[in-house]
Design an enzyme around this catalytic site. Sequence first.
Site, mmCIF file in Angstrom:
data_model
loop_
_atom_site.group_PDB
_atom_site.id
_atom_site.type_symbol
_atom_site.label_atom_id
_atom_site.label_comp_id
_atom_site.label_asym_id
_atom_site.label_seq_id
_atom_site.Cartn_x
_atom_site.Cartn_y
_atom_site.Cartn_z
ATOM 1 C CE1 TYR A 25 -4.350 1.095 -0.047
ATOM 2 C CE2 TYR A 25 -3.573 2.722 1.549
ATOM 3 C CZ TYR A 25 -4.538 2.275 0.662
ATOM 4 O OH TYR A 25 -5.694 3.003 0.486
ATOM 5 N N GLY A 26 1.881 1.200 -0.894
ATOM 6 C CA GLY A 26 2.716 2.370 -1.109
ATOM 7 C C GLY A 26 2.060 3.286 -2.123
ATOM 8 C CE LYS A 48 7.465 -6.449 8.937
ATOM 9 N NZ LYS A 48 8.794 -5.777 8.873
ATOM 10 C CB SER A 53 0.816 0.630 4.524
ATOM 11 O OG SER A 53 1.987 1.225 4.034
ATOM 12 C CG MET A 84 15.605 -4.574 -4.970
ATOM 13 S SD MET A 84 15.994 -5.605 -6.410
ATOM 14 C CE MET A 84 17.318 -6.604 -5.736
ATOM 15 C CD GLN A 86 7.705 -7.446 -6.995
ATOM 16 O OE1 GLN A 86 7.778 -8.294 -7.884
ATOM 17 N NE2 GLN A 86 7.296 -6.204 -7.237
ATOM 18 C CG HIS A 108 9.129 -3.481 -13.026
ATOM 19 N ND1 HIS A 108 9.417 -3.280 -14.357
ATOM 20 C CD2 HIS A 108 10.331 -3.671 -12.409
ATOM 21 C CE1 HIS A 108 10.733 -3.327 -14.534
ATOM 22 N NE2 HIS A 108 11.302 -3.579 -13.369
ATOM 23 C CG ASP A 191 11.021 0.227 -16.347
ATOM 24 O OD1 ASP A 191 10.265 1.218 -16.395
ATOM 25 O OD2 ASP A 191 11.586 -0.134 -15.297
ATOM 26 C CB SER A 252 14.223 31.638 -29.348
ATOM 27 O OG SER A 252 15.484 31.033 -29.090
#
EC number: 1.1.1.86
Length: 332
Positions: A25-26, A48, A53, A84, A86, A108, A191, A252
Site C-alpha cells: 500500500y505504497g 505486513k 500502511s 527487491m 518481492q 513491473h 524500462d 526561439s
Amino acid sequence: MAQTWKDTDISLDPIKDQTIAVIGYGIQGDAQANNMKDSGLNVIIGLKEGGNSWKKAEADGHKVMSVADATKQADIIHILIPDMIQGQVYKDEIGPNLSEGKALSFSHAAAIYWKWIEAPNNVDLIMIAPKGPGSKVRETYLDNFGTPAIVAVEQDFTGKAWDRTLGIAKAIGSARAGLIKTAFKEEVETDWFGEQADLCGGAASMVTNAFETLVEAGYQPEIAYFEVLHELKLIVDMIQRYGINGMWRRVSETARYGGLTRGPMVMDSANKENMKKVLTMIQDGTFNNEWISEYQKNGKDAFDKYMKQYDEHQIEKVGKEMRKMMWPDSTE
C-alpha cells in the site's frame, strides 16, 4: 503497429465477481487499490502485519489482512511491493498459499523475467504497468481520465488472463487514456534502459556535465544551475506534450538553430555506442546479476557510495539554495 485498447473496448464483467488482493500500500498500491475499489471491484489489501500502511489502508475503507491470508482469499494477487523484496515475500507468504487458476499480477515484470519469483505453471501471469507515478494514477482517475499503461500476459493458464489484465487496466482508469500491448521481456529491458541511459542516469549525467562546463569556464554557479537544470523541465514538458519537432517549433529561432546543429556534437555516435553497451548489459543479465549481488551484500547501503558523489557535488549545494528561492516552504 502495437496493439492498443481504449476504455470502450473492455468490460469489467469478467472480473466483477473476482477478489483482487493488492499486496502493498505504497504510492502505486494506494492509488491502484482505491481506483479499483471506486470502479466497483472487490479489493482486499495484503500487508505486513503491524506495518505503517495497515492503518492508512483501513482508514481508506479497505479490508486489510496478512499477505498470506490475502493470497488465500483472492483470485488475482496484484503485487505492488518494492522489486527487491518481492522474491522473499513470494517465497514466505504468497507461494505457499497460491492455488491453481489464480493470477499473479504485477506493475513491473522484473521479478518474473529474472526469476526472482519462480511461479508455477498452473496460474496466470499478467502485468498492468501505468506509465506514471501512483499520485498521477489517482489524480487522473479522479479527473475522469487516466494514466496510460502497457499490458502483457506471460502465462495464460486459465484462458482468461487477458480478460483479467484488461479488466484491471480499465478499473484503475488506464484504459481511458489508452493501453499498449507489450511482453514481460520488452517491458523489463526497455524500462531499465530508459532509467539508465536517459531518464535518470543519462539526464543526471548530462546536466551535471553541463553545469561543470560552465562553472569551470568561470560562470557563476547560480546562473549555471538555472540555465542547465532549472529550465530543463520547460523543454521536457514541451517534448512530452508536442513531440521533439513540436518543441523545436516552440523555442526561439536561436535556440532552434543552436540545438539542431550543436546537439549532435554533444550526443554523438560515441554516446550512442555507450547506450548500446548499457542495453547489452541489461539484455545479457550483467546488470541484474550486479544489482542482485550489491543488494544482497549491502542492502540499501549499496546506493551510498554513488549517492555521495551527488550529495557533495556543487550542483546540489547550489541547488538547495536556489530551490529555496522558488519553493520557500520546501523541506528537502
